[in-house]
Design a protein around this motif. Structure first.
Motif: not given
Length: 477
Positions: A308-335
């Motif tokens: 769900t998060v991946y589909n929303m990030s890529i669709s809303l922000l495009g490939p580059l923005g989606g990857v940046l958003a995903m990094i933010g999402v990944i950083a949240c749980p790891i931290t």
């Protein structure tokens, strides 16, 4: 869109009004904080307020305000109200009291704090309960980002390999002094988190012409078969109130150099997390709105998950923005996962009075906890999440009752203890009702679960008044 901006404004106003009231009731003073009184170079390490705020925010803002908010958005924009009201009147109060009481008790873990104000029996329950919850949190925040990373590297590394890599990082973050890894990496992760939140919010507003933000109405509450009570209040978890935060606040309480920093760091970080949850809930409602305002699209997508998060990030922000958003999402749980295991180590250390200056003793506690977490990671993720969500809110209930008991016993204004007692009673009803009717609980009918849950909450409230508040008020006279 009007509902979203009004709720966003309410969160900000709540911080500057109700947050100030809560601070005045607690009355921070100029006493020496634990890290000033006896710094140890490992856990009691003085930190600047801005760094402490970022660490606290990233500690608490794991997958809860993202996955939890998206899953909560199955109930439509009605979830906005719970995020706002829950954050201001319950979650932020809970986090503030947990952190400030830890400072007042020499940086004690939440289990020790509960024992001080609710008795030795509850202390033993909370010790076991806290460690189990923290390990489950560590697992949830290990498997979740591993799944997201596997999506970004489909032909290179799979989920299991990423899980092991994250586990190695967790080991280092759990073992080393707090200012060595956590203190240095969290500001970077904080930038990723801010980029993610601003990016998703901006893109959702930009696409409002084709995917309009839903307004709060009586017609778009939730799909059939998904009652709001008590499911939504358990599902959203960290986005409104979370007992996990009570295990994290003491970690930062050991690093504050003044009690007067408490509102900005503890209450403020929870409000910031509420903003993140509101953004993802609003984005989910807009992105998955399919039929007649009911959130059937998000329900079919399985609520909040990696896909769900991946589909929303890529669709809303495009490939580059989606990857940046995903990094933010990944950083949240790891931290949050690393500090979950660290908090588990500290809870056990407080329990058995094990000095954590000794590296070997830290290793003795850390290694078994991480091994247990890895073994639990083989269990179905959705099952672990459901048990985490319930135990999370149950711990919040207990922490709030402990905060209410402190405010009564402090003797200043016993009646002000209601700022903690009211949300404690509410969460008591939520937690008891849920475990009675849930599939992973006793599977009772709502005709039994609803009245029993409410009756338990009423009994606890009456007990609080009879044993605590009324005697304190009479003595005050």
């Amino acid at each position: 869109m009007i509902s979203f901006f009004l709720c966003l404004l309410a969160l900000i106003v709540g911080y500057f009004t109700y947050g100030v009231l809560v601070e005045k009731i607690f009355a921070p003073d100029d006493r020496k904080t634990p890290c000033v009184a006896h710094p140890d170079g490992v856990d009691y390490v003085p930190m600047k307020p801005w760094r402490a705020f970022l660490i606290q925010l990233l500690n608490i803002a794991g997958l809860g305000p993202i996955f939890g908010a998206l899953s909560g958005a199955i109930w439509g924009p009605s979830v906005f109200l719970w995020i706002v009201l829950g954050t201001i009147f319950a979650g932020a109060v809970h986090d503030f009291l947990s952190g400030m009481l830890s400072i007042r008790n020499d940086g004690a873990s939440i289990s020790e704090i509960v024992g001080t104000y609710l008795g030795g029996g509850m202390k033993q329950v909370m010790r076991v309960f806290s460690v189990i919850l923290l390990v489950m949190v560590g697992v949830v925040f290990m498997v979740g980002p591993a799944g997201l990373l596997a999506i970004l590297t489909p032909d290179i590394l799979d989920v299991r390999v990423w899980t092991i890599i994250i586990l190695v990082y967790y080991f280092l973050a759990t073992m080393l002094p707090i200012d060595k890894i956590i203190g240095k990496l969290y500001p970077i992760f904080g930038i990723c988190l801010i980029i993610m939140a601003v990016g998703i919010a901006g893109a959702t507003i930009f696409h409002s012409g084709t995917r309009p933000m839903m307004e709060i109405t009586l017609k778009n509450l939730h799909p059939a078969g998904k009652p709001i009570w008590p499911l939504m209040f358990i599902t959203v978890a960290c986005g409104a109130i979370s007992g996990f935060h009570a295990t994290q606040s003491p970690m930062i309480a050991r690093c504050l150099t003044s009690e007067k920093q408490g509102r900005r760091i503890f209450y403020g970080a929870m409000v910031a997390e509420g903003v993140i949850a509101l953004i993802w809930a609003a984005a989910g409602c807009a992105f998955y709105n399919k039929t007649g305002g009911l959130m059937t699209g998000l329900l079919e997508a399985g609520g909040g998950n990696s896909t769900t998060v991946y589909n929303m990030s890529i669709s809303l922000l495009g490939p580059l923005g989606g990857v940046l958003a995903m990094i933010g999402v990944i950083a949240c749980p790891i931290t949050s996962g690393d500090t979950a295991f660290r908090s588990a180590r500290l809870t056990i250390a407080d329990w058995f009075h094990i000095d954590q200056k000794d590296t070997k003793k830290r290793l003795l506690l850390s290694a078994p906890l991480l091994l247990l977490g890895y073994l639990i990671s083989f269990i179905d993720y959705s099952v672990v999440w459901r048990y985490f969500s319930w135990s999370n809110q149950t711990l919040a209930m207990i922490a709030l009752w402990a905060g209410a008991a402190y405010l009564v016993k402090s003797g200043k204004h016993p009646g002000y203890s209601l700022i903690a007692a009211i949300p404690a009673a509410f969460m008591s009803a939520v937690s008891v009702t849920y475990i009675l009717i849930a599939e992973e609980g006793f599977k009772l009918s709502t005709s039994i679960g609803y009245p029993v849950g409410i009756c338990v909450a009423l009994l606890l409230t009456i007990l609080f008044f009879v044993k605590g508040l009324l005697p304190a008020l009479q003595q005050k006279k």
